[in-house]
Motif scaffolding. Structure first.
Motif, PDB file in Angstrom:
ATOM      1  N   LEU A 212       0.835  -1.195   0.000  1.00 50.52           N
ATOM      2  CA  LEU A 212       0.000   0.000   0.000  1.00 50.52           C
ATOM      3  C   LEU A 212       0.872   1.248   0.000  1.00 50.52           C
ATOM      4  N   LYS A 213       0.288   2.352  -0.395  1.00 51.19           N
ATOM      5  CA  LYS A 213       0.962   3.651  -0.388  1.00 51.19           C
ATOM      6  C   LYS A 213       0.182   4.629   0.485  1.00 51.19           C
ATOM      7  N   PRO A 214       0.853   5.658   1.007  1.00 49.39           N
ATOM      8  CA  PRO A 214       0.096   6.718   1.694  1.00 49.39           C
ATOM      9  C   PRO A 214      -0.882   7.378   0.732  1.00 49.39           C
ATOM     10  N   THR A 215      -2.009   7.800   1.243  1.00 47.19           N
ATOM     11  CA  THR A 215      -2.989   8.478   0.398  1.00 47.19           C
ATOM     12  C   THR A 215      -2.386   9.766  -0.148  1.00 47.19           C
ATOM     13  N   PRO A 216      -2.377   9.942  -1.463  1.00 48.23           N
ATOM     14  CA  PRO A 216      -1.793  11.164  -2.026  1.00 48.23           C
ATOM     15  C   PRO A 216      -2.734  12.352  -1.847  1.00 48.23           C
ATOM     16  N   PRO A 217      -2.237  13.559  -2.048  1.00 44.69           N
ATOM     17  CA  PRO A 217      -3.121  14.732  -2.007  1.00 44.69           C
ATOM     18  C   PRO A 217      -4.156  14.651  -3.126  1.00 44.69           C
ATOM     19  N   PRO A 218      -5.258  15.398  -3.007  1.00 44.92           N
ATOM     20  CA  PRO A 218      -6.248  15.428  -4.089  1.00 44.92           C
ATOM     21  C   PRO A 218      -5.609  15.867  -5.403  1.00 44.92           C
ATOM     22  N   ALA A 219      -5.995  15.207  -6.470  1.00 41.20           N
ATOM     23  CA  ALA A 219      -5.385  15.487  -7.777  1.00 41.20           C
ATOM     24  C   ALA A 219      -6.125  16.614  -8.490  1.00 41.20           C
ATOM     25  N   LEU A 220      -5.384  17.348  -9.286  1.00 42.72           N
ATOM     26  CA  LEU A 220      -5.956  18.315 -10.211  1.00 42.72           C
ATOM     27  C   LEU A 220      -5.645  17.863 -11.633  1.00 42.72           C
ATOM     28  N   ALA A 221      -6.595  18.081 -12.534  1.00 43.18           N
ATOM     29  CA  ALA A 221      -6.449  17.603 -13.905  1.00 43.18           C
ATOM     30  C   ALA A 221      -6.570  18.745 -14.894  1.00 43.18           C
ATOM     31  N   LEU A 222      -6.125  18.468 -16.114  1.00 39.67           N
ATOM     32  CA  LEU A 222      -6.390  19.374 -17.225  1.00 39.67           C
ATOM     33  C   LEU A 222      -6.706  18.558 -18.464  1.00 39.67           C
ATOM     34  N   ALA A 223      -7.357  19.221 -19.411  1.00 43.32           N
ATOM     35  CA  ALA A 223      -7.625  18.636 -20.720  1.00 43.32           C
ATOM     36  C   ALA A 223      -6.997  19.535 -21.776  1.00 43.32           C
ATOM     37  N   ALA A 224      -6.285  18.914 -22.708  1.00 39.95           N
ATOM     38  CA  ALA A 224      -5.645  19.669 -23.788  1.00 39.95           C
ATOM     39  C   ALA A 224      -6.136  19.132 -25.122  1.00 39.95           C
ATOM     40  N   GLU A 225      -6.582  20.059 -25.993  1.00 38.21           N
ATOM     41  CA  GLU A 225      -7.098  19.677 -27.310  1.00 38.21           C
ATOM     42  C   GLU A 225      -5.994  19.823 -28.358  1.00 38.21           C
ATOM     43  N   PHE A 226      -5.940  18.845 -29.282  1.00 35.44           N
ATOM     44  CA  PHE A 226      -4.909  18.852 -30.312  1.00 35.44           C
ATOM     45  C   PHE A 226      -5.519  18.651 -31.694  1.00 35.44           C
ATOM     46  N   PRO A 227      -4.908  19.271 -32.712  1.00 38.08           N
ATOM     47  CA  PRO A 227      -5.433  19.136 -34.077  1.00 38.08           C
ATOM     48  C   PRO A 227      -5.077  17.807 -34.733  1.00 38.08           C
ATOM     49  N   SER A 228      -4.190  17.034 -34.093  1.00 38.71           N
ATOM     50  CA  SER A 228      -3.806  15.728 -34.632  1.00 38.71           C
ATOM     51  C   SER A 228      -3.313  14.845 -33.498  1.00 38.71           C
ATOM     52  N   THR A 229      -3.408  13.540 -33.711  1.00 40.47           N
ATOM     53  CA  THR A 229      -2.863  12.622 -32.714  1.00 40.47           C
ATOM     54  C   THR A 229      -1.349  12.744 -32.644  1.00 40.47           C
ATOM     55  N   ALA A 230      -0.732  13.060 -33.774  1.00 42.14           N
ATOM     56  CA  ALA A 230       0.725  13.226 -33.792  1.00 42.14           C
ATOM     57  C   ALA A 230       1.149  14.361 -32.866  1.00 42.14           C
ATOM     58  N   ALA A 231       0.411  15.473 -32.880  1.00 42.99           N
ATOM     59  CA  ALA A 231       0.734  16.604 -32.012  1.00 42.99           C
ATOM     60  C   ALA A 231       0.540  16.226 -30.546  1.00 42.99           C
ATOM     61  N   ALA A 232      -0.535  15.491 -30.251  1.00 43.81           N
ATOM     62  CA  ALA A 232      -0.771  15.052 -28.876  1.00 43.81           C
ATOM     63  C   ALA A 232       0.349  14.141 -28.391  1.00 43.81           C
ATOM     64  N   CYS A 233       0.800  13.247 -29.265  1.00 43.94           N
ATOM     65  CA  CYS A 233       1.873  12.331 -28.879  1.00 43.94           C
ATOM     66  C   CYS A 233       3.208  13.060 -28.754  1.00 43.94           C
ATOM     67  N   GLU A 234       3.389  14.123 -29.521  1.00 43.60           N
ATOM     68  CA  GLU A 234       4.590  14.959 -29.357  1.00 43.60           C
ATOM     69  C   GLU A 234       4.588  15.592 -27.963  1.00 43.60           C
ATOM     70  N   ALA A 235       3.418  16.022 -27.524  1.00 43.37           N
ATOM     71  CA  ALA A 235       3.306  16.580 -26.172  1.00 43.37           C
ATOM     72  C   ALA A 235       3.608  15.521 -25.118  1.00 43.37           C
ATOM     73  N   VAL A 236       3.122  14.300 -25.314  1.00 42.51           N
ATOM     74  CA  VAL A 236       3.408  13.207 -24.380  1.00 42.51           C
ATOM     75  C   VAL A 236       4.909  12.991 -24.257  1.00 42.51           C
ATOM     76  N   CYS A 237       5.596  12.946 -25.396  1.00 42.11           N
ATOM     77  CA  CYS A 237       7.045  12.742 -25.379  1.00 42.11           C
ATOM     78  C   CYS A 237       7.756  13.884 -24.659  1.00 42.11           C
ATOM     79  N   ALA A 238       7.298  15.118 -24.882  1.00 44.44           N
ATOM     80  CA  ALA A 238       7.918  16.272 -24.239  1.00 44.44           C
ATOM     81  C   ALA A 238       7.696  16.226 -22.726  1.00 44.44           C
ATOM     82  N   ILE A 239       6.520  15.804 -22.313  1.00 41.98           N
ATOM     83  CA  ILE A 239       6.208  15.708 -20.881  1.00 41.98           C
ATOM     84  C   ILE A 239       7.115  14.691 -20.203  1.00 41.98           C
ATOM     85  N   MET A 240       7.236  13.525 -20.807  1.00 41.37           N
ATOM     86  CA  MET A 240       8.027  12.469 -20.186  1.00 41.37           C
ATOM     87  C   MET A 240       9.520  12.788 -20.259  1.00 41.37           C
ATOM     88  N   ALA A 241       9.966  13.332 -21.374  1.00 38.71           N
ATOM     89  CA  ALA A 241      11.386  13.691 -21.500  1.00 38.71           C
ATOM     90  C   ALA A 241      11.760  14.819 -20.548  1.00 38.71           C
TER      91      ALA A 241
END
Length: 455
Positions: A212-241
């Motif tokens: 088990l893990k300690p209960t984390p703080p309440p999460a906050l989310a966002l939604a981002a709209e993209f004109p292509s899946t390629a652009a969304a996946c570019e953002a994913v790569c930038a986030i992880m990198a």
């Protein structure tokens, strides 16, 4: 048949031995399409470890195959009955036996519902992070059997990383205890990990020790709209990198957005080609979301909408959790693929799925645990249309082939079952398959446990 039923009833209450064909037929299938199932000879619902041992001793003595089941929410046919088998349903073994807040573990029976466990440990200021989309109905035993993941695995990992130890009834009825209750331990081969993802082919899990893990703080989310899946996946790569560690990073394509809107009326943005959902449960989630939003904008996002509070965040994520049911309503039947690829190849996989859908004249929506590259292309088809069924099956296979071509795997969390047996052999190769079969034979030399699955 009479001998089998009589022998089972020697160690089980009559109410735990179901023989009415109309009742047992309800236990024949999980939720997968295109997976054959047989008619079980009997369904048993044990409540204790000793009763499970009795079932397995009886099965071994009479040479009857046994198919273990949880909630039957699986998507690969791993829980489908074999002809004339004993279906061993573990849903009555549903107790949380212990929650240890100091050593941070819980001891549970296999029939405990994932969400029920999460609620039970929350009372102790703890959390059990693995959260499959079916968490309100799927069982811990099933999660262990398939090695389930979930929406939050990008930060917290998958089921295998939380299973510290197991009690397992072997094919001959012996009870094996594996693992530990300590924070560390490397004594001998890791048999615990061997059982995780084994789909009931090595033994019957009757008790699990879960980290088990300690209960984390309440999460906050966002939604981002993209004109292509390629652009969304570019953002994913930038986030992880960039070293960011979101608690959740999910992608929904346009086809999926439209299906969710049609079912829920949520008003998700259908003009966008891909919607990226992210959340942070850090001490300062707003700052982390702001940094992530900048990366999304740099990658070409046309809109970035952060939530103001936890309630609004959950509303943003409700659409993602509704995708499976929404896609089923498009044509009535779905095949849900489970291809996982390196994050850097995610766009190629999603664009390839779109090409496959167009070529086969099918509706295929894609949702993805984008943070770890695990995609769920969902093929929608009319089960009464033979031609459409054939195209659906062909597209499913082509998607798996594409995943392997991109350096991925045929399943990230749903398992192999019946649906992907041929593809497991392609992924592992002849030497890998030889060793897998040899391991299975050590645990189940008579081949009674979940026959016809995996290999």
């Amino acid at each position: 048949m009479a001998d089998l039923i009589a022998a089972l009833r020697e160690g089980l209450d009559d109410s735990a031995v179901l023989t009415d064909p109309q009742v047992t037929a309800a236990y024949a299938n999980d939720m997968a399409s295109f997976c054959p199932a047989g008619a079980p000879a009997v369904v048993v619902l044990p409540r204790t470890v000793e009763e499970v041992q009795h079932v397995m001793r009886t099965a071994t003595a009479l040479r009857v195959p046994v198919v273990p089941q949880g909630a039957r929410s699986g998507l690969s046919g791993a829980a489908n009955a074999s002809e004339g088998c004993i279906v061993l349903s573990l849903v009555k073994m549903n107790r949380v036996l212990e929650v240890n807040a100091v050593d941070r573990y819980a001891v549970v029976e296999p029939g405990v519902i994932n969400a029920d466990l999460a609620r039970a440990v929350a009372e102790h200021g703890l959390s059990y992070p693995p959260d499959p989309s079916s968490w309100e109905m799927c069982t811990i035993g099933g999660n262990i059997g398939t090695g389930s993941g979930g929406l939050c695995c990008v930060k917290y990992g998958v089921t295998a990383e939380y299973v510290l130890g197991l009690d397992v009834v072997l094919a001959d009825g012996r009870l094996l205890t594996t693992g530990r209750r300590t924070a560390k331990g490397v004594a001998g081969y890791d048999l615990t990990r061997l059982f995780v993802g084994s789909e009931g082919s090595l033994g019957i899990v009757v008790r699990a020790v879960l980290a088990l893990k300690p209960t984390p703080p309440p999460a906050l989310a966002l939604a981002a709209e993209f004109p292509s899946t390629a652009a969304a996946c570019e953002a994913v790569c930038a986030i992880m990198a960039g070293g960011h560690v979101p608690a959740l990073l999910e992608l929904m394509d346009n086809t999926t957005l439209k299906a969710v809107n049609a079912m829920t009326g949520m008003g998700l943005p259908e003009s966008t080609e891909a919607l990226l959902l992210a959340s942070f449960d850090t001490p300062d989630p707003a700052a982390d979301l702001a940094a992530l939003g900048e990366l999304c904008t740099a990658a070409g996002a046309t809109a970035v909408v952060p939530a103001d509070d936890a309630a609004e965040s959950e509303l943003l994520l409700a659409g993602r959790r509704a995708t499976l049911v929404a896609m089923e309503k498009v044509k009535g039947t779905t095949m849900i693929d489970d291809v996982c690829v390196p994050r850097s190849r995610l766009a190629e996989l999603i664009d390839g799925v779109a090409e496959i859908a167009a070529r086969h004249d099918l509706v295929i929506g894609v949702v993805a645990h984008a943070g770890d590259g695990n995609t769920h292309p969902t093929v929608c088809f009319d089960a009464s249309d033979e031609g459409e069924c054939a195209r659906a099956r062909a597209s499913f296979d082509e998607i798996m082939a594409l995943g392997l071509e991109l350096g991925g795997t045929i399943t990230g969390e749903h398992g192999v079952g019946v649906l992907k047996k041929e593809w497991l052999a392609r992924e592992l190769g002849p030497v890998g398959m030889e060793l897998q079969r040899a391991i299975r034979e050590v645990f189940d030399p008579l081949g009674l446990l979940n026959p016809g699955k995996l290999f």
